[in-house]
Structure formats: C-alpha cells, structure tokens
Design a protein around this motif. Structure first.
Motif, PDB file in Angstrom:
ATOM      1  N   ARG A 202       0.842  -1.193   0.000  1.00 49.90           N
ATOM      2  CA  ARG A 202       0.000   0.000   0.000  1.00 49.90           C
ATOM      3  C   ARG A 202       0.883   1.251   0.000  1.00 49.90           C
ATOM      4  N   PRO A 203       1.620   1.465  -1.079  1.00 47.72           N
ATOM      5  CA  PRO A 203       2.593   2.567  -1.098  1.00 47.72           C
ATOM      6  C   PRO A 203       1.964   3.935  -0.909  1.00 47.72           C
ATOM      7  N   GLU A 204       0.683   4.054  -1.268  1.00 54.31           N
ATOM      8  CA  GLU A 204       0.009   5.352  -1.091  1.00 54.31           C
ATOM      9  C   GLU A 204      -0.137   5.707   0.387  1.00 54.31           C
ATOM     10  N   GLU A 205      -0.023   4.711   1.278  1.00 50.75           N
ATOM     11  CA  GLU A 205      -0.112   4.963   2.716  1.00 50.75           C
ATOM     12  C   GLU A 205       1.262   5.126   3.361  1.00 50.75           C
ATOM     13  N   SER A 206       2.313   4.957   2.594  1.00 51.60           N
ATOM     14  CA  SER A 206       3.658   4.947   3.144  1.00 51.60           C
ATOM     15  C   SER A 206       4.116   6.340   3.566  1.00 51.60           C
ATOM     16  N   PRO A 207       4.790   6.445   4.701  1.00 52.40           N
ATOM     17  CA  PRO A 207       5.317   7.739   5.141  1.00 52.40           C
ATOM     18  C   PRO A 207       6.459   8.228   4.262  1.00 52.40           C
ATOM     19  N   ILE A 208       7.016   7.340   3.456  1.00 46.40           N
ATOM     20  CA  ILE A 208       8.139   7.735   2.597  1.00 46.40           C
ATOM     21  C   ILE A 208       7.769   7.652   1.114  1.00 46.40           C
ATOM     22  N   LYS A 209       6.473   7.780   0.807  1.00 49.66           N
ATOM     23  CA  LYS A 209       6.051   7.628  -0.589  1.00 49.66           C
ATOM     24  C   LYS A 209       6.663   8.668  -1.507  1.00 49.66           C
TER      25      LYS A 209
END
Length: 389
Positions: A202-209
């Motif tokens: 879920r890269p859209e939720e990643s803090p480092i996207k």
C-alpha cells in the motif's frame, strides 16, 4: 545518493511515522537488553511476529539470562522451541550463550566485530543487536529492508544473491539515523512487513512515498527482483509407529542432520542401494522399507522384516500405509508414509537410541513437526483411541 537535506528529510518522515505507528508494544522492544533483542531476532527468522510473541515470553520465563540459557538442559530447551522449527537456531543460541559465558565473562559484547563471532549470528543479526541494544549506526539488512529500498531506489539486483546484500548494507549505512539507529532499522522492518509487504503493498499509505522512486514512476511491480530458489530435494521416507498398549517405541535421531537429537517414531529413508548387475535391478537393503499398501505383500513382508531385524521388535499385527504426509525443510522434502504396528511384547533389548515411552509422558518430549503429524495420523486412525486423550 541523495543530498544531505533529502536524507535528513527521509529520516524524519520515517521516524515520525515510527513514533506514531511503530510496534513499540512488542515485548523485546520494552528495553535495550541485548539478550532479549538477540533471542527475538533469532526467533523472528522464518517466523511471523504474531507467532513469536508467546514463544518469546515463555522462553524468557524459562531462561531469563544468558547464564540460564548456557546451562539449560537440551531437552527442556528444545521443548521450549517446539513448533518454531529450524531447530539449529536454538542450538546455536545455546552455543553462543556458552561462548559469552566463557569468552566475555557472561556479558554480551558491544562491539559489532565481536558480536558477529558468536555462533549463529550473521551480518543482519549483528547489525540489529548493535543498533537496537548499543545505539551504534550499523545496518541491519534483511529481506524486508532490501524490499523497501529496492523500491525506493529502483534497484534491480537479485536480492536472492548474497553479494546483493552488500549493496543494501552500504546504502543503509549512509541513510541510517546516527542518533536513533535502532529505531531507524526497526522502522524500515515494520514498513517492510506491512505497508511495503511482498504482496498487496500500500505505497500510497507509506510515510516515505514521496521518496519512493518505484511508486512515483509506476514501477512497483518490478521490485524487488528475486530469482526462484531451488526446489527442495524429495525423499521417500517410512514412519513406523510401534505400539504396545499405551507404550510407543521412540528413537533418538543422530546428533547431526535433520531433526538432530529429537525423539521420533522410527523414520527410515527408502534407498535401493547399489545396482545388481546379475539381476539387472537395484539391491534392496534389508533395513529399508519397500512401498507398502494392503495389497502389496512384498511391502508388508519388508515392513515385518525391518521391525523384527532392525528395530528388534516382535509384532503380531501390521497395518501398513495408514496415512501419509509431506514435510518441507529448507533443502529437503520428506514424503512420509506412516505404518502402524502392534508389538507382541515390550522388547527389553533395544538399540541404544531407542526406548519405550508412555503416551502420557509425551508432553515431556520435544516433538518436531514430522513426529506431531505421525502422531495425529495414529490418533485419527482409531477414534476410540483418540477419545481416550
């Protein structure tokens, strides 16, 4: 590599997320005790966090210190590890604990160069302990870390190759937060097990996207690249469950090899030996069991011969092939056919590595998964017998 400003921003974004969302509740993260961190890291190899938690708590209760682990009885140690598998891990834990008692006066070393000398500790575990317990800016690179950074930097090297780990170790050594190296490493691991998981990330939720090149470029599906592992070599095995009343014949496995030192029902590998040139067929060794089934008289005769000559048991009832299952080790796959034998009497003169054990005493023994599966087949074979437990 990024400019220093971007590295600083990356660290902040990651650690802010970790402070808010990190799994600080995990029992081995309650303090910086190197012993607790070390045990947890060994348990977490090949095992999910949710599975490890109760094992870790029980292990700490039984062996609260390095000294207690070093002096532990192996049977109790293996019983505490029962169900986690990969038992060489816990044996190496004890050997390393004995090293620490002998070479470091019972104090866990705080130098990465010394930590990695301990039995069973590789670069990842040494880095994890160094950073988490001693706040040293050391990289701790496992599969999760390589997955995260292969996507962040679009690194296409094969992560299955040992040499590739060096690339990521150099990368993390540059990026790791010098003030909070342990939290940095744990944050990347947490990210890799959840938001940046192997499947359905879920890269859209990643803090480092915003730092993730694969996410920004739509190439997430390409990373990481991992070549397929070799398939485990299949072996045909025979499990022979010999019973007299509530007594069962157990054998202790050799000190080396798979299931070393474990007590199991006798497990015999099918091996047809050398080629008989005269008969133009393989020579069947007399202690090995042919494929058995109720309609295979030769197989039943071979089973009888094996029980009589090699296990030294007189039997009056043979039930061949009552069940079967497969068990996969890292490099082997055992396909085990289970046979149930009723002994005529409790034989006194047994091989040194065998003994009769009451089913009521089974909880005192550490049973590896193949033994547990054989036992379950026997229990299900006779429902009345099953209900008596």
């Amino acid at each position: 590599m990024w400019p220093e400003e971007k590295i600083t921003a990356f660290r902040k974004a990651l650690l802010d997320w970790y402070d808010a969302e990190g799994r600080s509740h995990l029992p081995w993260r309650e303090n910086n005790d190197p012993y607790r961190i070390w045990v947890s890291e060994i348990m977490l190899q090949q095992t999910r966090v949710i599975t490890v938690i109760p094992y870790f708590n029980h292990f700490m209760m039984l062996f609260p210190s390095i000294k207690a682990l070093a002096e532990a009885d192996e049977e109790i140690l293996l019983k505490a590890w029962e169900g986690l598998g990969y038992y060489s891990r816990v044996r190496n834990l004890q050997k390393a604990a004995q090293q620490i008692m002998k070479e470091y006066d019972g104090v866990f070393p705080n130098d990465p160069a010394e930590i990695i000398k301990l039995k069973g500790i590789g670069p990842y575990t040494a880095g994890a302990i160094s950073s988490m317990a001693f706040n040293l800016p050391e990289p701790a690179v496992d599969g999760n870390v390589m997955r995260v950074f292969s996507r962040v930097f679009e690194i296409g090297e094969d992560i299955a190759k040992p040499a590739t780990r060096k690339i990521f170790e150099l990368l993390v050594r540059i990026l790791v937060d010098p003030e909070r190296p342990g939290d940095f490493n744990q944050a990347i691991m947490d990210l890799g097990t959840d938001i940046c998981a192997p499947s359905n990330p879920r890269p859209e939720e990643s803090p480092i996207k915003e730092f993730n090149a694969a996410y920004q470029n739509g190439t997430m599906h390409l990373y990481p690249f991992k070549s397929k592992a070799k398939r485990p070599v299949p072996k045909t095995m025979q499990g022979i469950v010999i019973q007299k009343g509530d007594q069962f014949l157990l054998e202790q496995r050799p000190q080396d090899g798979l299931l070393a030192n474990f007590w199991t029902f006798p497990i015999i590998e099918e091996d047809w030996g050398k080629w008989d040139k005269a008969k133009k067929e393989p020579i069947q060794l007399n202690f090995l069991v042919a494929e058995s089934s109720p309609t295979n008289r030769k197989g039943i005769e071979q089973l009888q011969k094996t029980v009589r000559e090699n296990l030294r048991v007189d039997a009056d009832d043979f039930q061949p092939a009552v069940g079967s299952f497969s068990h996969v080790f890292s490099h082997r796959k055992w396909n085990i056919t289970v046979h149930h034998v009723q002994a005529a009497k409790l034989t006194k003169e047994l091989p040194e590595n065998m003994k009769w054990v009451s089913r009521f005493d089974f909880p005192e023994y550490a049973f590896a998964v193949p033994q547990q599966k054989m036992w379950e087949i026997i229990r299900k074979q006779n429902r009345n017998f099953l209900q008596s437990f």
